[in-house]
Structure formats: C-alpha cells, structure tokens
Design a protein around this motif. Structure first.
Motif, mmCIF file in Angstrom:
data_model
loop_
_atom_site.group_PDB
_atom_site.id
_atom_site.type_symbol
_atom_site.label_atom_id
_atom_site.label_comp_id
_atom_site.label_asym_id
_atom_site.label_seq_id
_atom_site.Cartn_x
_atom_site.Cartn_y
_atom_site.Cartn_z
ATOM 1 N N ALA A 84 46.887 -3.411 43.835
ATOM 2 C CA ALA A 84 47.614 -4.089 42.759
ATOM 3 C C ALA A 84 48.469 -5.212 43.297
ATOM 4 O O ALA A 84 48.530 -6.312 42.711
ATOM 5 C CB ALA A 84 48.482 -3.077 42.009
ATOM 6 N N ALA A 85 49.115 -4.992 44.452
ATOM 7 C CA ALA A 85 49.945 -6.031 45.051
ATOM 8 C C ALA A 85 49.096 -7.185 45.568
ATOM 9 O O ALA A 85 49.414 -8.360 45.359
ATOM 10 C CB ALA A 85 50.784 -5.440 46.187
ATOM 11 N N PRO A 102 28.559 1.715 45.906
ATOM 12 C CA PRO A 102 29.057 0.734 44.940
ATOM 13 C C PRO A 102 30.211 1.254 44.088
ATOM 14 O O PRO A 102 31.073 0.477 43.659
ATOM 15 C CB PRO A 102 27.826 0.439 44.092
ATOM 16 N N ALA A 103 30.260 2.559 43.848
ATOM 17 C CA ALA A 103 31.340 3.115 43.029
ATOM 18 C C ALA A 103 32.712 2.849 43.634
ATOM 19 O O ALA A 103 33.708 2.712 42.903
ATOM 20 C CB ALA A 103 31.130 4.621 42.849
ATOM 21 N N ASP A 104 32.785 2.763 44.965
ATOM 22 C CA ASP A 104 34.061 2.453 45.615
ATOM 23 C C ASP A 104 34.535 1.062 45.221
ATOM 24 O O ASP A 104 35.731 0.829 45.000
ATOM 25 C CB ASP A 104 33.918 2.543 47.131
ATOM 26 N N LEU A 105 33.605 0.121 45.140
ATOM 27 C CA LEU A 105 33.939 -1.244 44.732
ATOM 28 C C LEU A 105 34.270 -1.302 43.241
ATOM 29 O O LEU A 105 35.139 -2.073 42.823
ATOM 30 C CB LEU A 105 32.784 -2.186 45.062
ATOM 31 N N LYS A 110 38.489 -2.360 39.145
ATOM 32 C CA LYS A 110 39.285 -1.983 37.980
ATOM 33 C C LYS A 110 40.756 -2.325 38.178
ATOM 34 O O LYS A 110 41.487 -2.592 37.223
ATOM 35 C CB LYS A 110 39.128 -0.486 37.706
ATOM 36 N N ILE A 111 41.189 -2.339 39.434
ATOM 37 C CA ILE A 111 42.580 -2.652 39.746
ATOM 38 C C ILE A 111 42.776 -4.151 39.954
ATOM 39 O O ILE A 111 43.762 -4.723 39.493
ATOM 40 C CB ILE A 111 43.030 -1.894 41.014
ATOM 41 N N PRO A 116 37.250 -11.754 44.174
ATOM 42 C CA PRO A 116 36.080 -11.344 44.956
ATOM 43 C C PRO A 116 36.421 -10.202 45.906
ATOM 44 O O PRO A 116 37.543 -10.112 46.428
ATOM 45 C CB PRO A 116 35.708 -12.611 45.729
ATOM 46 N N LEU A 117 35.448 -9.339 46.142
ATOM 47 C CA LEU A 117 35.637 -8.189 47.004
ATOM 48 C C LEU A 117 34.812 -8.319 48.278
ATOM 49 O O LEU A 117 33.728 -8.903 48.272
ATOM 50 C CB LEU A 117 35.238 -6.903 46.272
ATOM 51 N N TRP A 118 35.358 -7.776 49.344
ATOM 52 C CA TRP A 118 34.635 -7.625 50.604
ATOM 53 C C TRP A 118 34.619 -6.149 50.958
ATOM 54 O O TRP A 118 35.509 -5.405 50.536
ATOM 55 C CB TRP A 118 35.306 -8.435 51.720
#
Length: 285
Positions: A84-85, A102-105, A110-111, A116-118
């Motif tokens: 969140a921060a 993929p569920a971890d991503l 959601k937060i 973009p995610l790595w």
C-alpha cells in the motif's frame, strides 16, 4: 515487451532503510534501482524503512533510472502495508518476492492497482509455473533469485551454474514468450570482477536483459557485458547495408563475412543499434 529505449543492463539493489545509500544511488551508473524493503532491511527497521524510502523518492534526483520497489512477501506482517505504501511512492514497478503462481500477483494487484508488477523467481514452484506467471497481464519483469534457488534446490555452487540451468532456462523461455523483461540473479563476490564478467556473459548469452547487482563496484562490468560490443555494432551496420543494397537493386542474396543475411538477421541488427543508441542517451544524461 520491455522497451529497447529502456536499457536494463544493471539493476542495483539499494536498502530502503539507508538514507546515505539512497542518496549515493542518485549518482550511480545503474540502469535501474531496486529499492529494497525485504532482504536488505532487518525486521526492526522494516516499518521505518517505508518512511525513509518515501522521503528519498519524493526528493527525486534519480533521473531516468527505472525505480522498482521490492516489498516484503504478502504472507509476512509487513507485506500488505509495504504494498500500500509503495503504490503511493511514485515507483515504476513493484517487485514481489517468492512468486509461486499468478494468484500471488493477483493479490498484489488488488492492493497496488494499475502499477506494473515484477516477480522474484526464486522458488522451485515458481519456476515450474514460470509460463503462467509471465503471462500475467500486469507483469512486466522477472528477476532471478539465484541465492534462494540454490538453497531450495540444495545445489553446490558452481562457476558454470549448471544446477540452475533448467530453472533459468524456463524463465527465459517464459519471459521471451510473453515479452517480459528478464534480469539475472546476483553475483555474491562483489570484488571478483573476473567471475562477475563470466556470469554476466553467460546471462547475456542466455537472453537475459541485465543482471541484479549487490554493490556499485559491479556496475561497470555488468553495463559492459550487456551492451552491444563494437564488433557487434559494426556487424549490424554491415548487415543492414548489405541487405538494403540487395533490396534496392533486386539482385542476389545479401552476404556478410561469408554468411547469408536474412530478414531475421536484419531485425536483430536493428535491435542492436537501437539498444546502443538508447545506451548512449543514458550516458549523455
């Protein structure tokens, strides 16, 4: 797909809890910085590190270096608050450790919303699910966590990294299939330039875009290894010239150094020169 306008040859870990290190990073020749809230921060400092990092990023001064924040895992007491921060700090990507599926991503997205995610690829299960992870719609980069892999696989450390080749290869295949940036794992002996160069060259030959680094002393070796060499640039220019001449005249087949030049070679040659141009722009900043 990672943009060739954004070289990722050197990706340097910087502790999010150390103001001096955060300040020094502003002047280092790293293509990207991973501001670390996880392994580089002791438990007693993890909460305070968020504020330290927030202040540093708000002050800016990191230029065109890509800014990535590695949070603690969502299964820890700090992970959700880190996420969140981090989503409010202006980073260009958030890096999640020990991604298994993929569920971890999904949980991180959601937060964090649209950032973009790595993914840290550092568990046997994560490597087995590499293709599904790479296909995640918010994923833009995969970072190999080779130290954790060595631990979980119970391997012996070898110069050729043979015990890790299957896992590294699975991630390269997955990343290339889905246009995801691929960053090789760290080299722990930060005073061993020769060993670092061997490992960088191996990673580059495998198809990695760059290497994660634990010390600024490693930057020059990594930047050189993942940059097109003078010989590669010269060959690329000659291949393009020969191919374009054949196209213009409609005669014969393009040949350079006794080898036929086809469309695929020209595409690679143009990518090489574009990458070189992007690197030169970085140096000029």
């Amino acid at each position: 797909m990672p943009s060739i306008a954004r070289p990722l040859r050197s990706v340097l870990y910087i502790p999010g809890s150390k103001p001096r290190a955060l300040d020094k990073a502003r002047g280092l020749a790293a293509d990207a910085i991973i501001f670390d809230l996880e392994d580089a921060v002791i438990p007693e400092e993890k909460v305070a590190a968020r504020d330290t990092l927030r202040v540093a990023l708000a002050e800016g001064g990191y230029g065109s270096r890509m800014k990535i924040i590695r949070i603690n895992g969502l299964d820890t007491e700090w992970g959700a608050d880190d996420a969140a921060a981090a989503a409010e700090m202006g980073a260009e990507a958030i890096l999640l450790p020990k991604v298994n599926a993929p569920a971890d991503l999904d949980a991180l997205a959601k937060i964090c919303g649209d950032i973009p995610l790595w993914a840290m690829m550092e568990t046997p299960l994560g490597l087995l699910n590499a293709a599904a992870i790479a296909a995640h719609p918010k994923l833009q980069g995969m970072v190999m966590g080779t130290n954790d892999l060595n631990k979980d696989l119970q391997t012996r450390t070898r110069t050729d990294r043979l015990p890790l080749m299957t896992g590294l290869g699975l991630c390269v295949l997955a990343g290339k299939a889905h246009g995801v940036a691929l960053i090789d794992g760290v080299y722990n002996a930060f005073k061993d330039d020769e060993g670092l160069k061997i490992e960088c060259d191996q990673g580059r030959d495998m198809g990695f875009d760059g290497k994660t680094l634990i010390h600024p002393a490693q930057l020059d070796v990594a930047n050189a290894a993942f940059s097109p060499s003078a010989e590669e640039a010269d060959l690329a220019r000659r291949q393009i010239a020969a191919f374009e001449e054949c196209e213009a005249t409609g005669q014969g087949v393009a040949v350079v150094d006794g080898k036929i030049v086809e469309n695929l070679h020209v595409a690679t040659a143009r990518e090489t020169l574009a990458k070189l141009e992007a690197i030169e722009k970085l140096k000029a900043e």
